[in-house]
Design a protein around this motif. Structure first.
Motif, PDB file in Angstrom:
ATOM      1  N   HIS A 174       0.862  -1.179   0.000  1.00 57.72           N
ATOM      2  CA  HIS A 174       0.000   0.000   0.000  1.00 57.72           C
ATOM      3  C   HIS A 174       0.897   1.227   0.000  1.00 57.72           C
ATOM      4  O   HIS A 174       1.703   1.406   0.922  1.00 57.72           O
ATOM      5  CB  HIS A 174      -0.908  -0.011   1.247  1.00 57.72           C
ATOM      6  N   GLU A 175       0.762   2.019  -1.046  1.00 56.87           N
ATOM      7  CA  GLU A 175       1.479   3.292  -1.083  1.00 56.87           C
ATOM      8  C   GLU A 175       0.473   4.391  -0.776  1.00 56.87           C
ATOM      9  O   GLU A 175      -0.451   4.636  -1.554  1.00 56.87           O
ATOM     10  CB  GLU A 175       2.119   3.528  -2.461  1.00 56.87           C
ATOM     11  N   ALA A 176       0.644   5.009   0.371  1.00 58.63           N
ATOM     12  CA  ALA A 176      -0.280   6.069   0.780  1.00 58.63           C
ATOM     13  C   ALA A 176       0.123   7.388   0.102  1.00 58.63           C
ATOM     14  O   ALA A 176       0.823   7.374  -0.899  1.00 58.63           O
ATOM     15  CB  ALA A 176      -0.268   6.184   2.304  1.00 58.63           C
ATOM     16  N   LEU A 207       0.101   8.829  -4.121  1.00 60.38           N
ATOM     17  CA  LEU A 207      -0.090   7.623  -4.943  1.00 60.38           C
ATOM     18  C   LEU A 207      -1.407   6.928  -4.599  1.00 60.38           C
ATOM     19  O   LEU A 207      -2.133   6.484  -5.480  1.00 60.38           O
ATOM     20  CB  LEU A 207       1.068   6.636  -4.752  1.00 60.38           C
TER      21      LEU A 207
END
Lengths: 172, 172
Positions: free
Chosen positions: B53-55, B58
């Motif tokens: 998970h790229e918060a 992004l």
């Protein structure tokens, strides 16, 4: 009671009289429903269906993989899933990646940390008739969940009746 | 300039004089480095390496898959990755799952939403010598990133030199 039923079937089989015996119910009234007690072979090689982050107390990041029967059914949009379908949910702690964040210059990257558990759904409409045709499995440190814990799977998954008790959608 | 060099190599090959020709650099000074311009075949069938998970901006949830060469190298802890390795990062918008949350009774479940892009890393130490042996690819709506955009891949991945420019670790 369950013991007795199994015993009868075994004797009947040996005696070649199986055709005359009424099939034993897969789940006698008042008995705990059967669940998956062995980790399906080769699951880590299966294809990817989707990823998920479960926040809150689960705090988990993982993936759902499927065997060939599962992948075919998903891609064809086939419901209910056919017997032989096996789904594997691999769960890990949801942790920040310090090394990625250093490169990005900000706290943005979350990755799988230590493995927490692996859960399975095995479709066998006879064996698991009492739980919607699905056998549920939960393994942590290689040990399966106990009968009391396993009782919680079906009532929750049953709410996803429209998708044959499966929450996970196929990510294109 | 690049054109001329390639032309010379072709003539030399035809004439059987290749041994006397200095190999053409894969990346002439001042020319943009080559990148992956075609989506590798069959990537959606590859095995799962990890999820992430790229918060932040992004806002992405996805998975990294690898071809057989990649999976073998990961499992054997082989670095650098051998030529032929291909990694695929499938990215989707990170969205709450309303249907899951309804069952859980709380906002805890995040799943892949609409696909955003697919990125690839292709190991070919000759073709992509100028970018650490890796060709980078980025596809959104089936179209590859333009040369200006693709220039941003290598400088960032280069910071992961200890793991041969690859950020993703294999989830057990």
């Amino acid at each position: 009671m369950k013991h007795v039923t199994f015993g009868l079937v075994a004797v009947a089989t040996v005696a070649g009289l199986i055709a005359f015996v009424v099939p034993a119910p897969s789940h006698a009234e008042g008995e705990p429903a059967p669940f998956v007690t062995e980790i399906p072979h080769g699951y880590r090689d299966w294809q990817w269906i989707s990823s998920a982050h479960e926040a809150g107390s689960l705090n988990s990041l993982g993936a759902v993989l499927g065997n060939d029967v599962a992948i075919k059914a998903y891609r064809e949009g086939k419901l209910p899933f056919p017997d032989g379908t096996v789904l594997a949910a691999l769960h890990y702690r949801y942790v920040p990646s310090d090394e990625n964040n250093k490169v990005f210059g900000q706290a943005q990257s979350f990755v799988p940390g230590a493995p927490t558990n692996i859960q399975f759904m095995v479709k066998d409409s006879t064996k698991y008739a009492a739980t919607g045709g699905w056998g549920f499995g939960h393994f942590a440190d290689g040990k399966h969940g106990d009968a009391a814990f396993m009782k919680s799977c079906f009532p929750c998954h049953e709410k996803a009746r429209a998708t044959d008790l499966v929450f996970t959608r196929y990510a294109p």
